[in-house]
Write an enzyme that holds these catalytic residues in place. Structure first.
Site, short mmCIF file in Angstrom:
data_model
loop_
_atom_site.label_atom_id
_atom_site.label_comp_id
_atom_site.label_asym_id
_atom_site.label_seq_id
_atom_site.Cartn_x
_atom_site.Cartn_y
_atom_site.Cartn_z
N GLN A 114 0.86 -1.18 0.00
CA GLN A 114 0.00 0.00 0.00
C GLN A 114 0.90 1.23 0.00
O GLN A 114 1.69 1.42 0.94
CB GLN A 114 -0.87 -0.04 1.26
CG GLN A 114 -1.78 1.15 1.45
CD GLN A 114 -2.40 1.17 2.85
OE1 GLN A 114 -1.82 0.65 3.79
NE2 GLN A 114 -3.57 1.75 2.98
N SER B 122 4.55 -0.97 3.83
CA SER B 122 4.84 -2.29 4.41
C SER B 122 5.08 -3.32 3.33
O SER B 122 4.31 -3.41 2.37
CB SER B 122 3.66 -2.77 5.27
OG SER B 122 3.50 -1.93 6.37
N GLU C 206 -10.14 -1.49 6.22
CA GLU C 206 -8.96 -1.64 7.05
C GLU C 206 -9.31 -1.61 8.52
O GLU C 206 -8.92 -2.47 9.29
CB GLU C 206 -7.96 -0.52 6.69
CG GLU C 206 -6.60 -0.67 7.31
CD GLU C 206 -5.56 0.28 6.70
OE1 GLU C 206 -5.94 1.29 6.11
OE2 GLU C 206 -4.37 -0.02 6.82
N SER D 17 -3.90 6.71 12.76
CA SER D 17 -3.48 6.67 14.17
C SER D 17 -4.71 6.74 15.09
O SER D 17 -5.78 7.18 14.69
CB SER D 17 -2.55 7.84 14.47
OG SER D 17 -3.30 9.03 14.61
N ASN D 18 -4.50 6.30 16.31
CA ASN D 18 -5.64 6.28 17.24
C ASN D 18 -6.15 7.69 17.54
O ASN D 18 -7.34 7.87 17.83
CB ASN D 18 -5.25 5.54 18.52
CG ASN D 18 -5.19 4.04 18.29
OD1 ASN D 18 -5.30 3.58 17.15
ND2 ASN D 18 -5.02 3.28 19.35
N GLU D 19 -5.27 8.67 17.43
CA GLU D 19 -5.74 10.05 17.62
C GLU D 19 -6.73 10.41 16.50
O GLU D 19 -7.77 11.01 16.75
CB GLU D 19 -4.57 11.04 17.61
CG GLU D 19 -3.72 11.01 18.87
CD GLU D 19 -2.89 9.74 19.00
OE1 GLU D 19 -2.40 9.23 17.97
OE2 GLU D 19 -2.77 9.22 20.13
C1 LIG Z 1 4.35 -0.54 10.99
C2 LIG Z 1 3.77 0.46 10.07
C3 LIG Z 1 3.33 0.07 8.83
C4 LIG Z 1 2.83 1.00 7.92
N1 LIG Z 1 2.46 0.55 6.70
C5 LIG Z 1 2.04 1.45 5.78
C6 LIG Z 1 1.74 1.02 4.46
O1 LIG Z 1 1.84 -0.16 4.16
N2 LIG Z 1 1.38 1.94 3.56
C7 LIG Z 1 1.25 3.26 3.87
O2 LIG Z 1 0.89 4.02 3.00
N3 LIG Z 1 1.52 3.71 5.11
C8 LIG Z 1 1.93 2.83 6.08
N4 LIG Z 1 2.23 3.25 7.35
C9 LIG Z 1 2.17 4.68 7.63
C10 LIG Z 1 1.02 5.07 8.52
O3 LIG Z 1 -0.18 5.05 7.84
C11 LIG Z 1 1.36 6.45 9.09
O4 LIG Z 1 2.48 6.28 9.92
C12 LIG Z 1 0.24 7.06 9.87
O5 LIG Z 1 -0.82 7.43 9.04
C13 LIG Z 1 0.70 8.27 10.67
O6 LIG Z 1 1.38 9.16 9.87
P1 LIG Z 1 2.84 9.70 10.28
O7 LIG Z 1 3.66 8.53 10.61
O8 LIG Z 1 3.27 10.60 9.21
O9 LIG Z 1 2.61 10.49 11.60
P2 LIG Z 1 2.08 11.97 11.73
O10 LIG Z 1 0.88 12.16 10.90
O11 LIG Z 1 3.21 12.91 11.59
O12 LIG Z 1 1.61 11.95 13.24
C14 LIG Z 1 2.53 11.96 14.34
C15 LIG Z 1 1.73 11.96 15.61
O13 LIG Z 1 0.86 13.10 15.63
C16 LIG Z 1 -0.48 12.68 15.76
N5 LIG Z 1 -1.34 13.52 14.93
C17 LIG Z 1 -1.18 13.86 13.63
N6 LIG Z 1 -2.21 14.58 13.20
C18 LIG Z 1 -3.04 14.70 14.24
C19 LIG Z 1 -4.30 15.33 14.43
N7 LIG Z 1 -4.94 15.99 13.47
N8 LIG Z 1 -4.86 15.23 15.65
C20 LIG Z 1 -4.24 14.54 16.65
N9 LIG Z 1 -3.08 13.95 16.53
C21 LIG Z 1 -2.48 14.03 15.34
C22 LIG Z 1 -0.51 11.26 15.27
O14 LIG Z 1 -1.59 10.54 15.85
C23 LIG Z 1 0.82 10.75 15.74
O15 LIG Z 1 0.73 10.36 17.07
C24 LIG Z 1 2.73 2.35 8.28
C25 LIG Z 1 3.15 2.76 9.53
C26 LIG Z 1 3.66 1.84 10.44
C27 LIG Z 1 4.10 2.31 11.77
#
Ligand SMILES: Cc1cc2nc3c(=O)[nH]c(=O)nc-3n(C[C@H](O)[C@H](O)[C@H](O)COP(=O)(O)OP(=O)(O)OC[C@H]3O[C@@H](n4cnc5c(N)ncnc54)[C@H](O)[C@@H]3O)c2cc1C
Lengths: 386, 342
Positions: free
Chosen positions: A126, A161, A243, A368-370
């Protein structure tokens, strides 16, 4: 309300059980995130599953499925985890893209992709997230520029992933100049296409669970766009619904883990205070609650109901339960908890540390859970947007 | 396997719920308190006329012969409105017990017609609604006795839930009052129906917090647009979502009477109790200082939730049943339902 299985369902369980007993590899397969060899061993397992027509049991027979209802799907998953069968290397394909293809795909796309997916011939990744677009998925900047009956893809994806070894990816791209939710398309592209570069990203324990994908003038046929042009956001949200909703995490996984946790506690309880037993029981209760909730959702869907924003509560619940469960296991291990798995002295499939590291990611990925809490508050309970 | 309510069950629950919500608004609760009456006679007769009291009593005794699954949504609704009248215990606990006794000296029939029989189960040291009861069903060792209200001495103990009328009971057993022996599944029924009410109470607290958070402005905007408040409310909703199916499964499984079934009831009581506790405290927080006051209706629901959390066995006691189940019975993905462990 009938909380017991019909004789047919019992027979089906036995059928799955015998097949699994005869076919699940006796030794744990090498990790699919560390080496090509491990990845291919998992692909072989996917092939074996599909030979038994167990690749994706809810799919139409035409695509290698069995057209089973959701209750039987749950029973299948229960037996799958009970047998200790390998983690599905193709879960992004079968659980996320598969249902999306079924809903939005053209007949040609369904024919080309679904059978190969169920057979393990194509393992999918994905490709949604980007360095600047994680939680804020509408911020993706990778582009698809139309050139006749081809798209030219440019940009960078991240955290994909299993993309290190996967064959295909489904990605979110936008028309140059478009903004936010508009002008996005969901495009399927082979990961070995000219112009695609993959850079593995090592997780904190060194496993290469995800990759960065760089796209430099990658040309793909327009026929490989899933859904209408510019409708990518809409299509992706449907996928995200699958999902979080039901498919991504079937309850059996947590029930199996809770069962192993109970065994770990039994084996160590002489040295442990009784309060640890209560935490073990709590993990068991949470895994059961998740199972009951999914059974009730499945029953509702089978009766023609729909799944709404309340599915966001699932994602929070299973991810938090997974962390708590593994923490309890590490607490039981005590001073052995910090040791890498082979030095912990447990059975090889009781890799609690690995499970814990994996569980830590649960509250982050799949929205994310948020973000899930925002969805519950705004769409389920009607609180105002900020 | 069909883990869903039938259309009939949903319709019946809906009708009862509408009646309860219409007739039991917080303003009605306050009016009742001011009148110093123990219960709202009009509502009690509506409840009676709808046939809710005899729902679970067998048909040959004039009841409707329905099951706990039919009734569980009504218990949730009673929790949702913090119903002051003893519908849930009477219909769900006392009547089914009475109807299993050989002989009740006419009290089964009278209870079916709306007479209150209070129940003094050993799990609960104080007897609820003893003063408005016409008779009391009490235990002496393993023996059960039905004693008329006039034959017992009651001492009121004040609950902080103004609608909980709790009494210490002094009485003397005699052969003439004995009606049978053994409580059977009474404690489990009490615990399950307390759990269902707590699910309703938790949802009520959440709904009140949502309504307040939409309305109340600080820093020029609704507090409910603030993420800290949203997340607190959403977390409580998660607790409710995962207590509910456990309560529903427990209603279906309780009659099996096995350790697996009793552990499900215990789980239901623990999970619903936690949901109610989290939701009630969250709602107080969301209301700010208002949440601590008598003026805001929240306290009715918080108090009932707290009372039910300790009635019919504490979480700590129920946890022991769950520990026992995990220790002695099969666990794992093929052992989800109690019927699988028979
Ligand atoms: C093991 C793993 C597998 C993954 N696999 C895939 C995959 O196969 N394909 C893919 O496309 N993506 C994948 N991801 C990416 C995943 O979807 C993103 O990590 C996720 O959407 C969070 O984005 P970020 O990491 O950029 O964090 P950010 O968006 O930068 O967020 C960082 C922190 O801030 C919080 N935050 C951000 N915005 C808000 C808001 N508006 N309100 C409150 N809190 C907020 C988040 O909850 C988090 O705690 C994977 C991630 C992991 C860890």
């Amino acid at each position: 309300m009938k909380l017991d299985y019909t004789p047919d369902q019992q027979r089906f369980r036995q059928e799955v059980r015998s097949w699994m007993t005869a076919n699940v590899p006796p030794a744990r397969l090498p990790s699919f995130d560390l080496t090509r060899e491990g990845f291919e061993a998992h692909r072989d397992w996917e092939r074996k599953l599909s030979e038994g027509r167990w690749g994706m049991v809810t799919w139409p027979e035409a695509y290698g499925g069995r057209e089973l209802d959701l209750i039987r799907w749950l029973i299948f998953e229960e037996e799958y985890y009970r047998a200790g069968a390998p983690t599905r290397v193709n879960q992004n394909g079968i659980f996320l893209l598969g249902p999306t293809l079924m809903e939005f795909g053209t007949d040609d796309q369904k024919a080309r992709f679904l059978t190969r997916m169920a057979a393990g011939d194509d393992i999918w990744a994905q490709a949604w997230s980007e360095p600047g677009a994680g939680s804020d998925l509408a911020a993706v900047r990778s582009t698809c520029t139309r050139d006749g009956d081809e798209y030219v893809l440019n940009g960078q994806k991240i955290w994909s992933s299993r993309a290190v070894f996967a064959d295909w990816a489904f990605g979110l791209f936008r028309e140059p100049g478009s903004e936010r939710h508009k002008g996005m398309s969901l495009i399927l592209f082979p990961l070995d296409a000219p112009g695609v570069t993959r850079r593995p990203i090592a997780r904190m324990d060194g496993e290469l669970v995800f990759a960065e994908i760089f796209l430099d003038n990658v040309r793909v046929p327009v026929a490989d766009r899933l859904g209408d042009e510019g409708q990518g956001w809409h299509v992706c949200m449907a996928t995200a619904g699958f999902e979080r909703g039901l498919m991504l995490r079937s309850p059996a996984r947590y029930q199996m883990a809770a069962s192993k946790l109970a065994a770990l506690y039994e084996a160590n309880k002489k040295q442990l205070p009784a309060s640890v037993g209560e935490r073990v029981a709590q993990s068991w209760m949470d895994a059961e609650a998740y199972a009951l909730s999914i059974y009730s959702t499945a029953s509702r869907l089978e009766a023609g109901g729909t799944i709404g924003p309340e599915s966001s509560t699932n994602k929070i619940f299973w991810s938090e339960l997974d962390v708590a469960l593994h923490q309890t296991a590490l607490d039981i291990l005590g001073s052995r908890a910090e040791l890498v798995a082979q030095d912990q002295g447990n059975a090889p499939d009781d890799n609690w540390l690995d499970g814990y590291i994996f569980a830590l990611a649960g509250p982050i990925y799949a929205g994310s859970n948020e973000i899930q809490r925002n969805i519950i508050a705004e769409r389920m309970l009607g609180l105002p947007r900020a | 396997m069909e883990f869903a309510f039938t259309d009939d069950q949903l319709a019946l629950t809906q009708a009862a719920r509408e009646m309860l919500v219409d007739s039991c608004q917080p303003a009605d609760l306050r009016r009742l308190l001011e009148s110093d009456e123990p219960r709202d006679d009009a509502r009690w007769s509506t409840i009676n006329e709808m046939g809710l009291i005899g729902m679970l009593a067998p048909e040959n005794a004039g009841g409707m012969g329905m099951t706990l699954v039919d009734f569980i949504g009504i218990a949730e609704a009673a929790g949702y409105v913090a119903l002051p009248e003893p519908l849930i215990e009477l219909a769900g606990v006392t009547l089914p017990l009475l109807s299993r006794l050989d002989e009740t000296r006419g009290w089964l029939e009278r209870a079916m017609a709306g007479a209150v029989v209070a129940i003094g189960h050993p799990v609960n040291p104080l007897v609820a609604d003893a003063d408005t009861a016409d008779a009391l069903l009490l235990g002496d060792g393993e023996d059960l006795h039905l004693v008329e209200r006039g034959a017992v001495a009651l001492t009121r103990t004040e609950s902080f839930d103004p609608f909980r009328r709790l009494y210490a009971v002094e009485w003397t057993p005699s052969p003439a009052t004995k009606v049978g022996s053994g409580w059977g599944d009474t404690a489990d029924r009490g615990a399950l129906l307390a759990a269902a009410q707590m699910v309703g109470l938790a949802q009520r607290c959440i709904n009140m917090a949502v309504a307040y958070a939409k309305d109340r402005q600080q820093f020029g905007k609704a507090i409910g647009s603030t993420q800290a408040v949203k997340h607190m409310i959403a977390s409580a909703q998660v607790k409710v979502e995962f207590a509910k199916p456990v309560v529903h499964a427990a209603a279906a499984e309780l009659p099996l009477g096995t350790l697996a079934a009793r552990a499900r009831v215990a789980h239901a009581k623990i999970a619903a109790g936690e949901a109610a506790d989290v939701a009630a405290r969250m709602a107080v927080q969301a209301h700010g200082a208002m949440g601590m006051t008598w003026e805001v209706d929240l306290h009715f629901f918080l108090k009932r939730a707290m009372a039910l959390n300790y009635a019919w066995g504490t979480a700590a006691a129920h946890r022991e049943t769950v520990v026992e189940r995990v220790k002695t019975l099969r666990t794992g993905p093929d052992a989800t339902f109690a019927s699988e462990l028979a």
